[in-house]
Scaffold this motif. Structure first.
Motif, short mmCIF file in Angstrom:
data_model
loop_
_atom_site.label_atom_id
_atom_site.label_comp_id
_atom_site.label_asym_id
_atom_site.label_seq_id
_atom_site.Cartn_x
_atom_site.Cartn_y
_atom_site.Cartn_z
N ASN A 1 0.88 -1.39 0.04
CA ASN A 1 -0.26 0.11 -0.24
C ASN A 1 0.69 1.04 -0.59
N SER A 2 0.56 2.45 -0.52
CA SER A 2 1.57 3.43 -0.97
C SER A 2 0.53 4.36 0.39
N ALA A 3 1.59 5.01 0.40
CA ALA A 3 1.21 6.07 1.88
C ALA A 3 -0.16 6.97 1.61
N ALA A 4 -0.85 7.09 0.21
CA ALA A 4 -2.01 7.94 0.31
C ALA A 4 -2.46 6.56 0.15
N ALA A 5 -2.31 6.28 0.14
CA ALA A 5 -3.69 4.74 0.60
C ALA A 5 -3.87 4.43 2.01
N ALA B 1 -9.96 14.76 -4.23
CA ALA B 1 -8.66 13.96 -4.94
C ALA B 1 -9.03 12.72 -5.51
N SER B 2 -10.57 12.16 -5.41
CA SER B 2 -11.23 11.41 -6.30
C SER B 2 -10.70 11.70 -8.05
N GLY B 3 -10.62 10.50 -8.82
CA GLY B 3 -9.97 10.37 -9.78
C GLY B 3 -8.73 10.75 -9.98
N ILE B 4 -8.00 10.67 -8.73
CA ILE B 4 -6.02 10.70 -8.91
C ILE B 4 -5.96 9.68 -8.25
N SER B 5 -5.23 9.24 -8.68
CA SER B 5 -4.17 7.79 -8.68
C SER B 5 -3.79 7.62 -7.05
N ASP B 6 -3.31 6.84 -6.20
CA ASP B 6 -2.24 6.71 -4.96
C ASP B 6 -1.21 7.40 -5.44
N GLN B 7 -0.45 7.03 -6.13
CA GLN B 7 0.43 6.77 -6.82
C GLN B 7 0.81 9.29 -7.54
N LYS C 1 3.14 11.82 -5.42
CA LYS C 1 3.86 12.63 -6.12
C LYS C 1 3.68 13.88 -5.49
N ARG C 2 2.21 14.34 -5.42
CA ARG C 2 2.45 15.66 -5.26
C ARG C 2 3.26 15.98 -3.71
N PHE C 3 2.43 14.37 -3.00
CA PHE C 3 2.82 15.01 -1.36
C PHE C 3 4.41 15.35 -2.00
N GLU C 4 5.29 13.91 -2.31
CA GLU C 4 6.48 14.62 -1.81
C GLU C 4 7.25 15.97 -3.29
#
Length: 168
Positions: free
Chosen positions: A1-5, A153-159, A163-166
């Motif tokens: 799982n990604s951090a966003a998830a 952020a619906s429609g935006i992938s976890d990745q 990336k935006r967070f980083e």
């Protein structure tokens, strides 16, 4: 799982007891969930309900009652939000707990009978009254609620979120 998830999802598990032959529940049983919805930035994405009836009474009636109970829970929770809640409902008689619990009573021999044999014995008033305390505990809905953060952020992938967070 990604951090966003991890940040964007959470789940809550709880059990709602039901009265014999009733499809309604006490509002106090849903209070922790209501409070959670009011105090957080999450919406309900999915509800999974495992609805159990006690083993006394006709199976078809028991299953129908449990489905009504599950619908009443989902309908109540749907009033908190506009997005539609995905639902999975499994309704069944609670034979596993009955067979376990009846062995601890003076009617332990019921655990060795067929299901129809058990139901026949439970039609005897004396047996039904004696076993009501354990049967009562078997009438319940085990609810799992999956939440999703209201993050725009619906429609935006976890990745993409990571990336935006980083980048930020």
């Amino acid at each position: 799982n990604s951090a966003a998830a991890i940040i964007r999802r959470k789940a809550m598990h709880f059990t709602i007891p039901f009265e014999k032959n009733k499809s309604t529940y006490s509002p106090a049983d849903l209070r922790p969930l209501y409070d959670s919805l009011r105090l957080t930035d999450f919406t309900i994405k999915r509800i999974t309900i495992e609805a159990y009836s006690s083993v006394d009474g006709p199976e078809a009636a028991n299953i129908a009652l449990q489905e009504q109970r599950a619908r009443s829970i989902v309908d109540a929770l749907q009033t908190f939000q506009t997005p539609s809640i995905e639902r999975t409902v499994k309704a069944s008689e609670n034979w596993v707990e009955f067979l376990r619990d009846v062995r601890l009573t003076s009617y332990a021999e019921l655990a060795d009978l067929s299901r129809s044999g058990v139901k026949e014995r439970l039609r005897e008033r004396r047996v039904a009254e004696h076993l009501e305390p354990i049967l009562k505990a078997h009438r319940k809905a085990v609810v799992t609620v999956d939440f999703r953060r209201k993050d725009g952020a619906s429609g935006i992938s976890d990745q993409q979120i990571v990336k935006r967070f980083e980048q930020a």
